[in-house]
Design an enzyme around this catalytic site. Structure first.
Site, PDB file in Angstrom:
ATOM      1  CB  THR A   1      -2.728   8.137   2.457  1.00 30.05           C
ATOM      2  OG1 THR A   1      -2.534   6.948   2.909  1.00 30.05           O
ATOM      3  CG2 THR A   1      -3.516   9.262   3.338  1.00 30.05           C
TER       4      THR A   1
ATOM      5  CD  GLU B   1      -3.059   1.476   2.586  1.00 32.13           C
ATOM      6  OE1 GLU B   1      -2.909   0.567   3.020  1.00 32.13           O
ATOM      7  OE2 GLU B   1      -2.456   2.612   3.322  1.00 32.13           O
TER       8      GLU B   1
ATOM      9  CE  LYS C   1      -6.036   1.173   6.911  1.00 35.24           C
ATOM     10  NZ  LYS C   1      -4.832   2.143   5.938  1.00 35.24           N
TER      11      LYS C   1
ATOM     12  NE  ARG D   1      -0.192   8.133   5.229  1.00 35.12           N
ATOM     13  CZ  ARG D   1      -0.139   7.294   6.186  1.00 35.12           C
ATOM     14  NH1 ARG D   1       0.656   7.938   6.964  1.00 35.12           N
ATOM     15  NH2 ARG D   1      -1.288   6.472   6.255  1.00 35.12           N
TER      16      ARG D   1
HETATM   17  C1  3PG Z   1      -0.781   4.044   8.509  1.00 28.38           C
HETATM   18  O1  3PG Z   1      -1.564   4.635   7.770  1.00 28.38           O
HETATM   19  O2  3PG Z   1       0.554   4.562   8.780  1.00 28.38           O
HETATM   20  C2  3PG Z   1      -1.204   3.015   8.504  1.00 28.38           C
HETATM   21  O3  3PG Z   1      -2.043   2.879   8.956  1.00 28.38           O
HETATM   22  C3  3PG Z   1       0.742   2.626   8.976  1.00 28.38           C
HETATM   23  O4  3PG Z   1      -0.181   2.058  10.441  1.00 28.38           O
HETATM   24  P1  3PG Z   1       1.343   1.855  11.271  1.00 28.38           P
HETATM   25  O5  3PG Z   1       2.484   2.598  10.890  1.00 28.38           O
HETATM   26  O6  3PG Z   1       0.720   1.818  12.786  1.00 28.38           O
HETATM   27  O7  3PG Z   1       1.694   0.383  10.936  1.00 28.38           O
END
Ligand code: 3PG
Length: 219
Positions: free
Chosen positions: A75, A47, A135, A51
């Site tokens: 995101t 994924e 999710k 960002r």
């Molecule tokens: C995120 O969007 O950063 C993810 O959920 C990753 O989460 P984590 O860094 O807690 O694994």
């Protein structure tokens, strides 16, 4: 293709992945090297979060240069970003939360999507639109394993990809849940390893994650 078919594809690709690294990159070189290291370690699906300014270009580059990597755009916060990710060649889309206008657009999207939700009511809003693979975010903050076990009764045909706060140590417990199709996390791609170019660490952590998936699935 109908939403049912796209959701089946989403379930299939998440199940095949088992663990989905949530990756944030600042350069194309980081995107290439970290994705190659994850692939080498045994995690072919990622994924890639939208960002950073380079994210869409990185997504398109990965599709061109690393055809073995299944690239989801993460995101995705708006319909505009949804369209940009599709145009860049995303294999699937993931959202951290899914307001109604975005949910409506995702339900019509021409690819598998994994919409994010944090509560039973949000999950049911997605369910009403035809989504069966969601999710759960931020998973540990909204109840973690207890929440997932609680959802399994009333929403038995919802498959979840919990993400947020899961670690190498807790991964197996999440994967063992019958309503968990995949888990997401960034522990194998932390920002400092990416900044330092610690690709060996990424590869080794990905290999450990892949072993966790294999162990849970064969148990
Ligand atoms: C995120 O969007 O950063 C993810 O959920 C990753 O989460 P984590 O860094 O807690 O694994």
């Amino acid at each position: 293709m109908s939403i049912e078919q796209h959701q089946q594809r989403a379930a299939d690709l998440l199940r095949a992945a088992g663990i989905l690294p949530v990756l944030t990159v600042h350069t194309l070189e980081q995107a290439r090297a970290v994705s190659a290291a994850l692939l080498e370690g045994g995690l072919p699906a990622i994924e890639l979060t939208l960002r950073t300014p380079v994210a869409l270009e990185a997504l398109a580059m990965l599709k061109r240069e690393l055809p073995g990597v299944v690239v989801g755009a993460g995101t995705v916060l708006s319909v505009q970003q949804m369209q940009q990710a599709i145009d860049a060649g995303a294999d699937f889309l993931v959202t951290p939360g899914t307001p109604a206008p975005l949910a409506d657009a995702l339900a019509e999207a021409p690819l598998p999507v994994v919409p994010g939700a944090a509560t039973p009511t949000e999950l049911l809003s997605l369910y009403a639109r035809g989504f069966r693979v969601c999710k759960l975010f931020p998973a540990t903050a909204v109840g973690g394993l207890a929440m997932i076990k609680g959802l399994a009764g009333p929403m038995a045909d919802l498959q979840l990809c919990p993400t947020g706060g899961i670690t190498e140590d807790s991964a197996a417990q999440y994967l063992e849940q019958k309503n968990v199709v995949c888990i997401g996390g960034s522990w194998m791609v932390p920002a400092n390893w990416i900044a330092d170019g610690a690709w060996d660490k990424v590869r080794d952590s990905a290999a450990q994650a892949a072993r966790i998936v294999a162990r849970v699935r064969t148990a």
